[in-house]
Motif scaffolding. Structure first.
Motif, short mmCIF file in Angstrom:
data_model
loop_
_atom_site.label_atom_id
_atom_site.label_comp_id
_atom_site.label_asym_id
_atom_site.label_seq_id
_atom_site.Cartn_x
_atom_site.Cartn_y
_atom_site.Cartn_z
N VAL A 96 0.83 -1.21 0.00
CA VAL A 96 0.00 0.00 0.00
C VAL A 96 0.87 1.26 0.00
O VAL A 96 1.90 1.32 0.65
CB VAL A 96 -0.94 0.00 1.22
N ARG A 97 0.44 2.25 -0.76
CA ARG A 97 1.17 3.52 -0.76
C ARG A 97 0.25 4.60 -0.18
O ARG A 97 -0.94 4.64 -0.49
CB ARG A 97 1.60 3.87 -2.16
N VAL A 98 0.81 5.42 0.67
CA VAL A 98 0.02 6.48 1.29
C VAL A 98 0.43 7.82 0.69
O VAL A 98 1.61 8.15 0.66
CB VAL A 98 0.24 6.51 2.83
N TYR A 99 -0.54 8.56 0.19
CA TYR A 99 -0.28 9.92 -0.30
C TYR A 99 -0.77 10.91 0.72
O TYR A 99 -1.89 10.80 1.20
CB TYR A 99 -1.03 10.17 -1.61
N ARG A 100 0.07 11.85 1.04
CA ARG A 100 -0.37 12.89 1.98
C ARG A 100 -0.17 14.25 1.34
O ARG A 100 0.87 14.52 0.77
CB ARG A 100 0.48 12.85 3.27
#
Ligand SMILES: [Zn+2]
Length: 557
Positions: free
Chosen positions: A224-228
């Motif tokens: 999973v990749r988290v974009y903030r």
């Protein structure tokens, strides 16, 4: 590679992507079918991310959102761009259902919206999704009956197959979040029912703990990749004042008048129905264009009130928090809270409804200590006897955090909001009441002794427990001994100050049992600056530098 620029221009009529949109879309469409968690502030353009991805994909996208007004808005908007989309709900006629089936299976319709409640209860919807999912994976593998996988598009899904599931307002899945919803629990089963399906979760506000919780509960995987995205909204100016009950309506009226907002659009939030009605009556007496809005008003009437406000016929709505969820009105010039909100996340979202057109807008919070007691006792009632562990105390703690924010007369408001939401902002906004000095209760004071104490605590800790890193709770415990003169809130601020100044780093993560953990690292590479200062309350200490340092026994320093 799909020409996403072409689709952006030809289908959506836009010439450029906004921050992160392009990366997110490329990632959604990428060959790894990675799960994503995207944190994007309201108005950041998250819907384009999943709409454009849907258009660029061979099959269709299921979007789960709790906001029905927003669903209708988006369907209308897609229609204007010549795209077919539908909302799966309980009162669909047989004809409408058949049309959806046909649209999805022929590839004419690229997006189907629904609510978490429908996902939990509609057997027909489940059957539809299952069939589309099976057509992708097939009974034995990736080749399905509707067409050869891999030959039809970027993700290898045949026409009519299910490309991915998008979950909007994903913070509602977390018990730690500020808007937990029972119906979201059904979504925890998505990964079990549809193994390998790509999940893309969006939320506007989530603390680092809630982010971890979303990943855990939804079972986001496949690296999973988290974009903030930054939480900063530069055009919003924050102002907090303690509330004077007797003169509250005069205060509000004057503030609106002095800011030249008499003919501008605004929202005033109250805690209860009766407060809404009363505030509305009082402000009308002062000549303002006001209507009230709350849950007890019949639906048809609610729509009319909302419509008059959207069209600018009514300038101000006095509402409980239900109002303006999912309404995209760009020229809201001010948001006033007449009482302490229940959480910082909620406050951030509500104030975020101002100034979506990018023009300067103001957010005024009026609060009292009594609000805190009322909200906390309400929160205690709702959590009594249910759940276990830290979430039990969470609503009470959230009120406390909100109160700490409101009563803070020192820190930049934007910095404080960002800090709470997990973003470390190295500059001050320059526009809030604390930045502009309309509140001045503080003094720059040396903090070098505290910093030295913390550094030596790290050294001792690493010597005695080389296998574990200290947690944030460990640091606060240490400060309760070495910074005994500081309030709990100032100890928290001190830790934050050290993060911003790069002495300290705190990482939130999950341990092997899926518990949320915090790990602190000391940056030994950075030399201590003896002139290190920080704004602290003027009246907090007289013998400020006489700090008690715990006797150091056992550990080497
Ligand atoms: Zn500021």
């Amino acid at each position: 590679m799909t020409d996403i620029y072409g689709i952006l221009q030809d289908t959506f009529g836009k010439t450029a992507f906004r921050t992160h949109q392009e990366e997110i879309i490329q990632d959604i469409l990428g060959p790894s079918k990675r799960d994503l968690l995207v944190l994007m502030p309201t108005g950041g353009g998250k819907s384009l991310c999943y709409q454009l991805s849907a258009v660029a994909s061979p099959g269709w996208t299921l979007v789960i959102s709790p906001l029905i007004a927003l669903i209708w808005d988006q369907i209308d908007d897609l229609k204007k761009h010549g795209l077919e989309a539908a909302y799966w709900r309980s009162d669909l006629t047989n004809d409408e259902r058949a049309k959806i089936h046909e649209g999805l299976s022929t590839g004419q319709m690229k997006i189907l919206y629904t609510t978490p409640e429908m996902m939990a209860t509609s057997l027909q919807l489940t059957a539809l999704v299952k069939k589309a999912y099976d057509s992708e994976t097939g009974p034995t593998g990736p080749a399905g009956p509707a067409g050869p996988a891999g030959s039809t598009g970027v993700t290898g899904v045949p026409t009519g197959g299910l490309d991915r599931i998008v979950i909007d307002e994903a913070h509602c899945v977390s018990n730690w979040g500020h808007e937990f919803r029972e119906s979201y629990l059904e979504l925890t089963r998505l990964k079990r029912h549809y193994p390998g399906i790509q999940l893309v979760a969006f939320t506007a506000t989530a603390t680092p703990e809630v982010q971890m919780d979303i990943i855990r509960i939804l079972g986001l995987c496949n690296s999973v990749r988290v974009y903030r995205q930054s939480y900063v909204r530069e055009n919003l100016h924050y102002l907090v004042r303690s509330r004077d009950r007797v003169n509250m309506f005069t205060t509000i009226h004057r503030w609106i008048r002095d800011n030249d907002y008499l003919r501008r659009t605004g929202i005033i939030y109250c805690l209860s129905r009766s407060d809404c009605e009363n505030t509305c009556v009082e402000l009308r007496k002062k000549g303002l264009s006001v209507e009230y809005f709350h849950a007890q008003i019949p639906t048809a009437q609610k729509k009319q009130i909302q419509q008059r406000w959207i069209e600018g016929k009514t300038k101000i709505i006095v509402a409980t928090i239900a109002f303006a969820l999912g309404i995209n009105k760009s020229n809201v010039r001010f948001v006033i809270h007449c009482a302490l909100p229940k959480s910082i996340e909620g406050y951030y979202q509500e104030t975020g409804r101002a100034g979506r057109d990018g023009r300067t807008s103001r957010c005024l919070l009026l609060y009292s200590r009594q609000d805190k007691h009322i909200l906390q006792s309400m929160a205690r009632k709702t959590v009594t006897g249910t759940g276990t562990g830290p979430s039990l105390l969470n609503p009470v703690k959230r009120v406390e955090d909100m109160y700490t924010y409101a009563s803070d007369r020192l820190d930049c408001r934007v910095q404080s909001l960002c800090r709470y939401l997990g973003e470390n902002l190295s500059y001050q906004c320059g526009n809030c009441d604390n930045c502009t000095g309309t509140n001045s209760y503080g003094k720059e004071k040396s903090i070098i002794k505290y910093v030295e104490s913390l550094r030596s605590f790290f050294t001792r800790h690493m010597a005695s427990h080389p296998e574990t890193l200290p947690t944030k709770a460990d640091l606060l415990r240490e400060l309760s001994v070495c910074a005994v003169n500081l309030s709990t809130a100032d100890r928290q601020r001190l830790i934050y100050e050290l993060i911003v100044r790069n002495y300290l780093d705190i990482q939130t993560g999950l341990d092997s049992d899926n518990n949320i953990t915090s790990q602190c690292h000391w940056n030994y590479g950075k030399a201590l600056d003896p002139s290190l200062m920080m704004l602290l309350p003027d009246n907090s200490v007289t013998d400020y530098f006489e700090i008690a340092i715990r006797p150091q026994t056992g550990a080497s320093v």
